[in-house]
Design a protein around this motif. Structure first.
Motif, short mmCIF file in Angstrom:
data_model
loop_
_atom_site.label_atom_id
_atom_site.label_comp_id
_atom_site.label_asym_id
_atom_site.label_seq_id
_atom_site.Cartn_x
_atom_site.Cartn_y
_atom_site.Cartn_z
N LEU A 24 74.88 70.10 -2.96
CA LEU A 24 75.06 69.04 -1.95
C LEU A 24 76.11 69.42 -0.91
N ILE A 25 77.26 69.84 -1.42
CA ILE A 25 78.36 70.10 -0.51
C ILE A 25 78.09 71.30 0.38
N ASN A 26 77.53 72.35 -0.20
CA ASN A 26 77.22 73.52 0.62
C ASN A 26 76.14 73.23 1.66
N THR A 27 75.14 72.44 1.26
CA THR A 27 74.10 72.10 2.23
C THR A 27 74.71 71.30 3.39
N LEU A 51 70.10 77.67 5.56
CA LEU A 51 69.62 78.32 4.33
C LEU A 51 70.66 79.19 3.61
N PRO A 52 71.41 80.00 4.31
CA PRO A 52 72.41 80.81 3.60
C PRO A 52 73.41 79.94 2.82
N TYR A 53 73.79 78.83 3.41
CA TYR A 53 74.74 77.93 2.73
C TYR A 53 74.06 77.30 1.51
N ILE A 54 72.80 76.89 1.70
CA ILE A 54 72.08 76.26 0.59
C ILE A 54 72.02 77.22 -0.58
N PHE A 55 71.75 78.48 -0.29
CA PHE A 55 71.64 79.45 -1.38
C PHE A 55 72.97 79.67 -2.08
N THR A 56 74.03 79.68 -1.34
CA THR A 56 75.34 79.78 -1.97
C THR A 56 75.52 78.65 -2.97
N GLY A 57 75.14 77.45 -2.56
CA GLY A 57 75.23 76.29 -3.44
C GLY A 57 74.34 76.45 -4.66
N LEU A 58 73.13 76.91 -4.42
CA LEU A 58 72.18 77.07 -5.54
C LEU A 58 72.70 78.08 -6.56
N LEU A 61 65.43 88.10 -1.11
CA LEU A 61 64.02 88.10 -0.69
C LEU A 61 63.84 87.18 0.52
N ILE A 62 64.48 86.01 0.48
CA ILE A 62 64.24 85.01 1.53
C ILE A 62 65.12 85.27 2.76
N LEU A 63 66.31 85.75 2.49
CA LEU A 63 67.23 85.99 3.61
C LEU A 63 67.53 87.47 3.74
N PRO A 64 66.63 88.22 4.34
CA PRO A 64 66.92 89.65 4.48
C PRO A 64 68.07 89.85 5.47
N GLU A 65 68.93 90.77 5.18
CA GLU A 65 69.99 91.13 6.14
C GLU A 65 70.93 92.13 5.53
N PRO A 82 67.88 83.83 15.31
CA PRO A 82 67.81 85.16 14.70
C PRO A 82 66.68 85.31 13.69
N TRP A 83 66.15 84.19 13.21
CA TRP A 83 65.09 84.31 12.21
C TRP A 83 63.70 84.38 12.85
N LEU A 84 63.65 84.33 14.16
CA LEU A 84 62.37 84.46 14.84
C LEU A 84 62.35 85.76 15.64
N THR A 85 61.16 86.35 15.79
CA THR A 85 61.06 87.55 16.61
C THR A 85 61.18 87.16 18.08
N ALA A 86 61.31 88.19 18.91
CA ALA A 86 61.42 87.93 20.35
C ALA A 86 60.25 87.07 20.81
N ARG A 87 59.05 87.47 20.39
CA ARG A 87 57.87 86.72 20.81
C ARG A 87 57.93 85.28 20.30
N GLU A 88 58.31 85.12 19.03
CA GLU A 88 58.36 83.78 18.46
C GLU A 88 59.40 82.90 19.15
N ASN A 89 60.52 83.53 19.56
CA ASN A 89 61.53 82.77 20.28
C ASN A 89 60.99 82.21 21.58
N ILE A 90 60.26 83.06 22.30
CA ILE A 90 59.69 82.61 23.57
C ILE A 90 58.60 81.58 23.30
N ALA A 91 57.77 81.88 22.26
CA ALA A 91 56.65 80.99 21.96
C ALA A 91 57.14 79.61 21.53
#
Lengths: 278, 665
Positions: free
Chosen positions: A165-168, A203-210, A274-278, B90-99
């Motif tokens: 809750l708090i992280n979200t 989403l990144p915050y939610i995952f930290t909470g999870l 998987l959900i938050l690639p980076e 940042p979670w959308l591609t260039a095209r998706e951002n414009i779209a």
């Protein structure tokens, strides 16, 4: 002559094991030494007779415990089942409480994050409630629900819900001004804003909470199953072993709990990547 | 179609923890359709705030912002903003951002049309290869392209850019600027851009709006960029207006910085020795004529008369002096002789600013220089010049002068007009700071100038120009520089004013003594003053008349002292008033007698001279006679103006002066 040859061979063609060791030596060898050292000291203290706590070797030496260790899948009916089944039963309970916590935590978190008024009104309540230990919830749960099974799930839920809750809430509140500007300039509809900006951004915050919550809810399992009493589950297993003075069984149970907790934490972390690639 | 965007009397106040902050005040601006306007100013001057109020992301505390007559109440896609930090998801591609933007705003179009539109704009900014990448994988320049594409894809009525290229490296910035310019020109986009890059503003804008520093920022000045489109980055630099605009902006920004510093300093008035104020800031411009100030400072004349803390402020242009006097952050200044009248009748921003002069510090010292090129083409006299102008009607000749109110301008115009050259039609006169003249002549951006020494001699010695007439040949003994102070200042500090005149008069006397010339030249050549080589600076016999063409000689004719030269003369100021009116720079005041009474204060001079024991000072009386033999009748200046053949549109108007007041200390 001969030694020099063998030496040059050794350098030019190290065995596969040597290569592996070179690569993973520090990541595997050192932790292994650490664990082994810990167990050795524990065993020595146990032998010295300072304490009644048996050493780690008792897991093998004690016959009952050895059976439990070697046959996790046995099933003699009733509560007399292997540790795999005990663990599974606990996991199902945790899954139920945790799922409810996730659903409630995320949706309430978004609501609170979006509305400063609700945030102001509820924040003190949340801050107060989250300080209450899982064990303290047990009597309240029992009085409230009158049913041990539901009470147990409630205890897990109430332990896990706060970090989610708090992280979200924080995640929603911290949506960068840039994205809010995009929303305003484009006059995005609420639905688009929610799915394209708010949720991905938080989403990144939610995952930290999870991730924090999964650890906590597994910690609460003991409290929960002691409440229920006389049920299948790793928590009650330990409680039962204590009642009957099977100390080495407690140790085995604790090892199981630790291992499963670690696996759960890693699993959520993996899903996060998987959900938050980076 | 005139006002597409209109901002009226806008004010913005931000609440703070303690009190509030007035960010913008009294902003009035209209933007035409298809216009590209830049907002420029120092950090924190409120330029982004202003942009936010056009976009609707923020609202004015008072005043009105309208687009096509409709009040702006909320942000909307018809006013698309390009932010400095791109604001891509940042979670959308260039095209998706414009779209995302296109789908949301043009949701009623068929999907295929929308996709095509997205593709068109991806191609437009040259992002075909990177369309499927996310912002994290794109460089800063590419990200900003996506943001620009997103904005343009919505076909906004108004494009708002908030320092769009601020975070980019120079090369990328240049390319993107050109791209944006091309897109704007092709699509007739109306745009407002916030920037702090002077070159960027000149390159892209039709108009540049410069904001003053906060609190209470307002529009300081608006520059029209007259460089024709389509523009190319490399070619714009060569346009004659480019450097003028650029230096105009840099002057403005520097001035803002200085004002901020001066505001922060908060000078206390120090009274001592029976004088109301002994800590003075005195402005001057580097010229040989600044000698009395330099000498008074270096030789201790200021201290001698009790002015213990005099600080000389070196300004590169007369405009700096005007701003300093108008802004009240310099106490007194060396002024071109026409400036006190010019300020008083409202030459500066059409607001009369009563200014007083009680001392003429120098006479003579000017000359007209033409470029070596013209000289080589046979121009050796004004008549030759006229002939050349008649023969080449298509070619514009630019002559430099230093300020509309300076004697250089008036003498140059008089000299041209007397030789039947209309200074407003046959040639083009441009205001250039004195020290800049030789450089511009060398660069060929001007064809000649009228300026004070040492800049004539220097051009001659460097072989880039030839002195074709000295002022001795136009008006021997004309006033050159005067001491000017605001009237409210003079009324508040009368004893200080006398002491200042005494110190400078004494310094004038020192400068005029040939025995001191070597020392004066040495002091003047210092970087703190003129900052040029000593052999360019000459002081000598003010009666020498000749001017040897093509053969650099000493133009040694500054006249600092003696024979009544220092007493301010109403007749002379009237002549200058008439000349300024002749060229339409200021209206001729119907109440000219009142203006002269207020501006010229011989009493202060007389008190100072008497206290110095200079009792033999002569009056200069009688009509003023110039080289063309025409006499100036000080009794009837309006008939004089009407009798002139070559003149601009003359307006005669009552100049309303506030009753004399004392500066609130």
């Amino acid at each position: 002559m001969a030694p020099s040859v063998s030496r040059s061979n050794g350098i030019s063609k190290p065995s596969a094991f040597e290569q592996w060791l070179k690569k993973n030596g520090s990541t595997i060898l050192l932790p292994a030494i650490g664990i082994l050292g810990f167990l050795t000291i524990w065993q020595l203290i146990a032998w010295s007779g300072v304490t009644r706590l048996p050493g780690p070797l008792s897991v093998f030496t004690d016959e009952r415990t050895r059976t439990l260790l070697l046959y996790p899948f046995y099933d003699r009916g009733g509560l007399d089942k292997g540790l795999f089944w005990q663990t599974m039963a606990s996991l199902v309970r945790v899954a139920q409480g945790y799922t409810i916590a996730a659903v409630v935590g995320i949706s309430l978190g978004i609501l609170v994050g979006l509305s400063p008024a609700i945030d102001k009104a509820l924040d003190p309540v949340f801050q107060f409630l989250r300080m209450i230990a899982p064990l303290a919830w047990v009597p309240i749960a029992l009085v409230t629900f009158q049913q041990p099974e539901i009470s147990a799930i409630f205890v897990i839920f109430v332990t896990a819900v706060w970090p989610i809750l708090i992280n979200t809430t924080v995640g929603v509140k911290q949506i960068p001004q840039d994205y809010i500007n995009v929303k305003q300039v484009l006059q995005l509809k609420q639905k688009t804003f929610f799915f394209k900006i708010l949720f991905p951004s938080a989403l990144p915050y939610i995952f930290t909470g999870l991730r924090i919550a999964i650890g906590l809810s597994w910690l609460a399992i003991i409290a929960a199953e002691i409440v229920i009493g006389g049920t299948l589950g790793i928590g009650f297993f330990i409680w039962d072993a204590y009642q009957q003075n099977y100390v080495s069984e407690i140790i085995l149970g604790v090892v199981y709990i630790g291992a499963v907790g670690l696996i759960l934490d890693r699993a959520v972390a993996y899903i996060q990547t998987l959900i938050l690639p980076e | 179609m005139s006002a597409f965007v209109a901002i009226e009397n806008l004010e913005k106040v931000f609440p703070l923890n303690q009190g509030e902050y007035l960010a913008l005040k009294g902003i009035d601006l209209t933007i035409k359709k298809g216009e590209f306007v830049s907002l420029i100013g120092h950090s924190g001057c409120g330029k982004s705030t202003l942009l936010n109020m056009i976009s609707g992301l923020d609202f004015p505390t008072d005043g009105l912002v309208t687009l096509e007559g409709q009040r702006i109440k909320k942000p909307g896609p018809d006013r698309m903003v390009v932010f400095q930090n791109y604001s891509l998801l940042p979670w959308l591609t260039a095209r998706e951002n414009i779209a995302l933007a296109v789908d949301e705003v043009m949701g009623d179009l068929p999907k295929a049309d929308r996709d095509a539109m997205v593709q068109t704009h991806i191609d437009m900014v040259g992002l075909k290869q990177a369309a499927e990448k996310r912002p994290g994988q794109l460089s800063g320049g590419m990200k900003q392209r996506v943001a620009i594409a997103r904005a343009l894809a919505l076909k906004p009525k108004l494009l708002l850019l908030d320092e769009p290229f601020g975070a980019l490296d120079a090369l990328t910035r240049g390319n993107l600027q050109e791209k944006l310019m091309q897109i704007c020109e092709e699509n007739q986009v109306t745009a407002v851009m916030v920037t702090h890059d002077v070159d960027e503003a000149v390159l892209l804008s039709d108009r540049i709006v410069m904001l003053t520093n906060g609190p209470g920022s307002k529009i300081g000045q608006i520059l029209e960029v007259d460089i024709p489109r389509p523009r190319k980055r490399m070619e714009v630099v060569e346009h004659p207006s480019y450097y003028k605009l650029r230096s105009e902006m840099i002057y403005f920004l520097n001035q803002q910085k200085r004002v901020k510093k001066i505001r922060a300093r908060k000078v206390e008035v120090v009274a001592k020795h029976g004088l109301e104020k002994v800590n003075l800031e005195i402005g001057f411009v580097p010229l040989t004529a600044c000698a009395p100030l330099a000498i008074a400072k270096e030789k201790g004349f200021f201290e001698k008369y009790g002015l213990d803390e005099v600080n000389l402020v070196r300004e590169t242009s007369w405009r700096g002096i005007v701003d300093g006097i108008a802004g009240g952050y310099i106490d007194a200044a060396q002024m071109p002789s026409g400036m006190p009248v010019w300020l008083t009748v409202g030459g500066h921003e059409d607001r009369p600013l009563p200014t007083v002069t009680s001392l003429t510090m120098s006479r003579n010292g000017n000359a007209v220089t033409l470029s070596k090129k013209l000289f080589d083409a046979g121009v050796q006299t004004a008549a030759d010049f006229k002939k050349l102008l008649r023969e080449t009607p298509g070619k514009s000749h630019i002559l430099g002068m230093v300020h509309p109110s300076s004697m250089h301008n008036l003498l140059l115009r008089y000299w041209l007009a007397a030789n039947e050259i209309d200074p407003d039609h046959d040639v083009h006169l441009e205001t250039i700071p004195p020290a800049q003249m030789v450089v511009d002549l060398k660069a060929g951006s001007i064809d000649g100038y009228c300026v004070g020494s040492p800049w004539n001699l220097r051009a001659a010695m460097e072989g880039v120009g030839v002195t074709i007439a000295t002022d001795l040949e136009i008006w021997q003994g004309h006033p050159g520089k005067v001491l000017g102070v605001r009237e409210d200042w003079a009324n508040a500090y009368p004893n200080t004013h006398v002491a200042l005149v005494k110190a400078l008069l004494d310094a004038c006397r020192y400068c005029s003594d040939p025995a001191n010339h070597l020392e004066v030249r040495k002091i003047l050549s210092d970087r703190a003053y003129v900052g040029t080589r000593e052999e360019y600076i000459h002081l000598g016999d003010p009666q020498e008349l000749t001017c040897d063409l093509g053969n650099p000689i000493e133009y040694a004719h500054h006249w600092f002292y003696g024979e009544g030269s220092n007493r301010p003369s109403r007749t002379e100021h009237l002549w200058m008033m008439a000349q300024m009116a002749r060229w339409g720079d200021v209206p001729f005041p119907r109440n000219w007698l009142e203006v002269l009474e207020r501006v010229v204060r011989p009493t202060t001079y007389s008190i100072a001279a008497r206290e110095l024991g200079l009792l033999d000072e002569k009056f200069r009386r009688g009509a003023i006679e110039l080289f063309d033999g025409s006499a100036f009748d000080a009794e009837d200046p309006i008939s004089y103006l009407n009798s002139l053949a070559i003149k601009a549109n003359i307006s005669i108007a009552e100049v309303h002066l506030d009753p004399p007041r004392i500066l609130a200390a």
